[in-house]
Enzyme design. Structure first.
Site, PDB file in Angstrom:
ATOM      1  N   ASP A   1       1.008  -1.187  -0.043  1.00 47.01           N
ATOM      2  CA  ASP A   1      -0.084  -0.034  -0.135  1.00 47.01           C
ATOM      3  C   ASP A   1       0.970   1.249   0.151  1.00 47.01           C
ATOM      4  OD1 ASP A   1      -2.253   1.401   0.195  1.00 47.01           O
ATOM      5  OD2 ASP A   1      -2.538   1.358   2.199  1.00 47.01           O
TER       6      ASP A   1
ATOM      7  N   THR B   1      -8.804   2.102   8.625  1.00 49.68           N
ATOM      8  CA  THR B   1      -9.386   2.732   9.840  1.00 49.68           C
ATOM      9  C   THR B   1     -10.339   1.989  10.774  1.00 49.68           C
ATOM     10  OG1 THR B   1      -8.520   4.772   9.184  1.00 49.68           O
ATOM     11  CG2 THR B   1     -10.177   4.636  10.806  1.00 49.68           C
TER      12      THR B   1
HETATM   13  P1  13P Z   1      -9.104   4.556   5.610  1.00 50.73           P
HETATM   14  O1  13P Z   1      -8.095   5.306   6.536  1.00 50.73           O
HETATM   15  O2  13P Z   1     -10.307   5.344   5.500  1.00 50.73           O
HETATM   16  O3  13P Z   1      -9.258   3.319   6.275  1.00 50.73           O
HETATM   17  O4  13P Z   1      -7.989   4.211   4.410  1.00 50.73           O
HETATM   18  C1  13P Z   1      -7.372   3.276   4.177  1.00 50.73           C
HETATM   19  C2  13P Z   1      -6.363   3.484   2.909  1.00 50.73           C
HETATM   20  O5  13P Z   1      -6.908   4.035   2.100  1.00 50.73           O
HETATM   21  C3  13P Z   1      -5.227   2.558   2.861  1.00 50.73           C
HETATM   22  O6  13P Z   1      -4.528   2.659   1.710  1.00 50.73           O
HETATM   23  O1  G3H Z   2      -2.785   4.546   3.492  1.00 54.23           O
HETATM   24  C1  G3H Z   2      -2.966   4.459   4.801  1.00 54.23           C
HETATM   25  C2  G3H Z   2      -3.256   3.192   5.319  1.00 54.23           C
HETATM   26  O2  G3H Z   2      -4.106   3.399   6.533  1.00 54.23           O
HETATM   27  C3  G3H Z   2      -1.909   2.729   6.211  1.00 54.23           C
HETATM   28  O3  G3H Z   2      -1.645   3.459   7.321  1.00 54.23           O
HETATM   29  O4  G3H Z   2       0.871   4.149   7.110  1.00 54.23           O
HETATM   30  O5  G3H Z   2      -0.303   3.965   9.369  1.00 54.23           O
HETATM   31  O6  G3H Z   2       0.202   1.837   8.062  1.00 54.23           O
HETATM   32  P1  G3H Z   2      -0.264   3.254   8.006  1.00 54.23           P
HETATM   33 ZN    ZN Z   3      -4.499   4.974   1.166  1.00 54.12          ZN
END
Ligand code: 13P
Ligand code: G3H
Ligand code: ZN
Length: 337
Positions: free
Chosen positions: A83, A268
């Protein structure tokens, strides 16, 4: 098997018009909650690790937890996804770890905060695709930056995705999926007022326009936690102090899925579920100190959210619709690019 390329999961979702949740993981309980939920409702899985998650877990530990998911649930199609990769190097690291998909978030510079310009975004994203596709690995890009419309927080309206840039961006980079900025933001503090279906919460017109211009593109909605009010209430009841806040309602996500969104990022909501459960447990069992006692119900609370998302986004029931393909198969698919 079956670790599958994320591209297959998204292609199959597009054929039947559903969305697939992407869940972030940092530890074993989250990973187990996702797999248990997926098994129960028969959904394909997109399990994602951020740069922060890899750092927190010393990489090796999370990699092995993710691999354990594949070993323990050999029939479910699972994509392991990086991610918000912000450099070519981190994408390469994830591929070395065995991920079947990476996000090159070229909308931002390597600090993960400063916006990157369009041409540089194309260049760095293409570099990752050039590296990933010959290995059969899926690449997600991002155009525009996340931010709030309603309260002007984050990067704001001017960073929303320009639908007229999308076709060129996808053609030049060859990404498999594209994160679009339509007014969502990461974290629990998305909207200060309760979302109203009659008011424009998100720039859905952007998604609809992109879908019209690029009907085959798999769009990704980041920042798509719904921030369940009952979890906020539970956290606050048991000693938390979360101010009034709202997330992206499920109906808004479903509208996006109808218009070509195939991957919906959720992190989240699982964090809120864990915190709400543990706070309640501590208050009700002050004598208890065995972490398993509170991690077990928090894992179950995450599983309930996870199953609901699989069902509401439409991926439930589709895990066994197709024959999983391997990264080797994907290499052939990309060969003539
Ligand atoms: P949220 O913070 O809304 O869960 O989004 C997560 C997200 O976009 C991770 O890439
Ligand atoms: O993109 C945001 C995701 O919720 C990942 O969050 O970078 O705190 O692991 P993090
Ligand atoms: Zn994201």
């Amino acid at each position: 098997m079956p670790l599958v390329p994320m591209r297959q999961i998204l292609d199959e979702a597009a054929k039947k018009g559903y969305g697939v949740p992407h869940f972030n993981v940092n530890n074993m309980e989250q990973a187990q909650a996702i797999m248990r939920g997926a098994e129960e409702v028969k959904s394909p899985v997109i399990m994602a690790a951020s740069k922060g998650a890899l750092k927190y877990s010393d990489m090796l530990f999370l990699r092995n937890i993710m691999n354990a998911c594949i070993e323990r649930y050999p029939k479910l199609p699972v994509a392991l996804h990086l991610d918000h990769g912000t450099s070519v190097e981190i994408c390469k690291t994830a591929i070395d770890l065995g991920f079947s998909s990476v996000m090159m978030d070229g909308s931002l510079q390597e600090d993960g905060k400063t916006p990157r310009d369009y041409d540089s975004n194309i260049q760095i994203t293409r570099e990752v695709v050039n590296f990933a596709h010959p290995l059969g690995v899926t690449v997600e890009g991002e155009l525009g930056c996340l931010g709030g419309i309603e309260d002007g927080v984050g990067s704001g309206k001017e960073k929303l995705t320009d639908p007229y840039q999308v076709k060129e961006f996808v053609e030049k980079t060859k990404v498999d999926a594209l994160a679009v900025a339509i007014g969502t933001s990461h974290g629990a503090y998305k909207f200060k007022i309760k979302p109203d279906p009659d008011k424009n919460l998100l720039a859905m017109d952007i998604i609809k326009k992109i879908h019209k211009l690029c009907p085959d593109l798999h769009m990704v909605m980041h920042g798509s936690s719904s921030v369940p009010q009952e979890l906020i209430a539970q956290i606050n009841k048991y000693g938390g102090a979360i101010p009034e806040t709202y997330g992206v309602p499920l109906w808004a996500i479903q509208e996006g899925i109808k218009a070509g969104v195939r991957k919906v990022n959720v992190d989240t909501d699982l964090r809120l579920a864990v915190t709400a459960t543990i706070r309640k447990y501590f208050k009700e069992h002050p004598e208890e100190f065995d972490p398993r006692k509170y991690l077990e119900p928090s894992r179950e609370a995450m599983k309930q959210i996870i199953m609901e998302r699989f069902i509401k986004f439409g991926s439930a029931g589709h895990a066994f619709d197709y024959e999983p393909i391997s990264l080797e198969d994907m290499k052939k698919f990309y060969k003539n690019e």
